[in-house]
Design an enzyme around this catalytic site. Structure first.
Site, PDB file in Angstrom:
ATOM      1  N   VAL A  63       0.806  -1.217   0.000  1.00 28.81           N
ATOM      2  CA  VAL A  63       0.000   0.000   0.000  1.00 28.81           C
ATOM      3  C   VAL A  63       0.840   1.268   0.000  1.00 28.81           C
ATOM      4  O   VAL A  63       0.337   2.353  -0.313  1.00 28.81           O
ATOM      5  CB  VAL A  63      -0.986   0.035   1.192  1.00 28.81           C
ATOM      6  CG1 VAL A  63      -1.989  -1.101   1.098  1.00 28.81           C
ATOM      7  CG2 VAL A  63      -0.257   0.043   2.540  1.00 28.81           C
ATOM      8  N   TYR A 158       0.796   6.076  16.655  1.00 29.13           N
ATOM      9  CA  TYR A 158      -0.293   5.369  15.984  1.00 29.13           C
ATOM     10  C   TYR A 158      -1.567   6.206  16.023  1.00 29.13           C
ATOM     11  O   TYR A 158      -2.274   6.343  15.012  1.00 29.13           O
ATOM     12  CB  TYR A 158      -0.508   4.025  16.682  1.00 29.13           C
ATOM     13  CG  TYR A 158      -1.641   3.188  16.135  1.00 29.13           C
ATOM     14  CD1 TYR A 158      -1.523   2.547  14.910  1.00 29.13           C
ATOM     15  CD2 TYR A 158      -2.812   3.021  16.864  1.00 29.13           C
ATOM     16  CE1 TYR A 158      -2.555   1.757  14.409  1.00 29.13           C
ATOM     17  CE2 TYR A 158      -3.849   2.229  16.375  1.00 29.13           C
ATOM     18  CZ  TYR A 158      -3.711   1.599  15.148  1.00 29.13           C
ATOM     19  OH  TYR A 158      -4.736   0.831  14.676  1.00 29.13           O
TER      20      TYR A 158
END
Length: 264
Positions: A63, A158
């Protein structure tokens, strides 16, 4: 009420070989879609596609790589004759305290979680918009996280990347509307799910001394969740099927929390 029926539609799921992605692929297939499992894990992805049935498929997809996206989407359209749903699920989580941040770890999360999602939106738009190789409109579903809405220790980097996905989703929905692409764009905020990634987080936060044990870490999450339990893969997968379907036809630019109320 419109039922969840995706018959005749083609869906590509990134990070689809295992975990949440596998659950999403199965839910979309159960709803009648032709599913393309997209992943860097060729063996697992191919095996899952074979398990789903002959009308489904696998494509190798990194990706973070623009050319890999172009090839994966082109292969999907060539084999199935179109592309209607893109689920940007692939993600990376590195547990670390802010005082111990490793820049390279942060860059990897940015590359997979943010750049990977941006490229997914890019190629979905180019393919689904009028004049694209599919050209019939469609829907993009980005996977953020409850981490974008709460302050949980040791996942600052994150959390930042998942917050970025929320903003990307809203801007993408607006661009699609203004430019007449006919593509809805929404995102999900999954709660903690006991997949390999979720279990890893519990172990690592305990290892940092934030909780007495992995079980205590999980207990802290449950305590913060009004529904009183961890999420299940099917909870998230069913929400993806909903956002992919006509049952959500007037839902656009939205963030759907599927976290048992943890992020409220």
């Amino acid at each position: 009420m419109t039922q969840i029926d995706l018959t005749g539609r083609t869906a590509l799921v990134t990070g689809g070989a295992q975990g949440l992605g596998e659950g999403m692929a199965r839910a979309l297939a159960d709803a009648g879609a032709r599913v393309v499992v997209a992943d860097i894990q060729d063996d697992l992805g191919t095996k899952l596609a074979e398990t789903l049935g002959a009308q489904h498929g696998f494509v190798h997809l990194d990706v973070t790589d623009d050319a890999s996206w172009e090839a994966a989407v082109a292969s999907t359209v060539e084999r199935f004759g179109g592309l209607d749903v893109v689920v940007n699920n692939a993600g990376l989580e590195v547990t670390q305290l802010l005082a111990d941040t490793e820049p390279d770890d942060m860059r990897r999360m940015l590359d997979v979680n943010v750049v990977g999602t941006m490229l997914g939106i890019k190629h979905a738009f180019r393919t689904m918009r009028p004049g694209g190789s599919a050209g019939q409109g469609g829907t993009v579903i980005n996977v953020a996280s409850v981490a974008a809405t709460i302050a949980f220790p040791a996942i600052g980097g994150y959390s930042a990347t998942k917050s970025a996905i929320d903003r990307l989703t809203r801007v993408a929905a607006m661009e699609s509307g203004k430019l007449g692409y006919g593509v809805r764009v929404n995102c999900l905020y999954p709660g903690l799910i006991p997949t390999a990634m979720g279990q890893k987080l519990a172990v690592e936060t305990a290892g940092l001394g934030l909780f007495e044990s992995p079980e205590a870490a999980v207990g802290a999450v449950v305590e913060l969740t009004p529904s009183g339990r961890l999420g299940e893969v099917s909870d998230i997968a069913d929400a993806v099927a909903f956002l992919a379907s006509d049952a959500s036809r007037f839902v656009n630019g939205a963030g759907l929390s599927v976290d048992g109320g943890m992020g409220m």
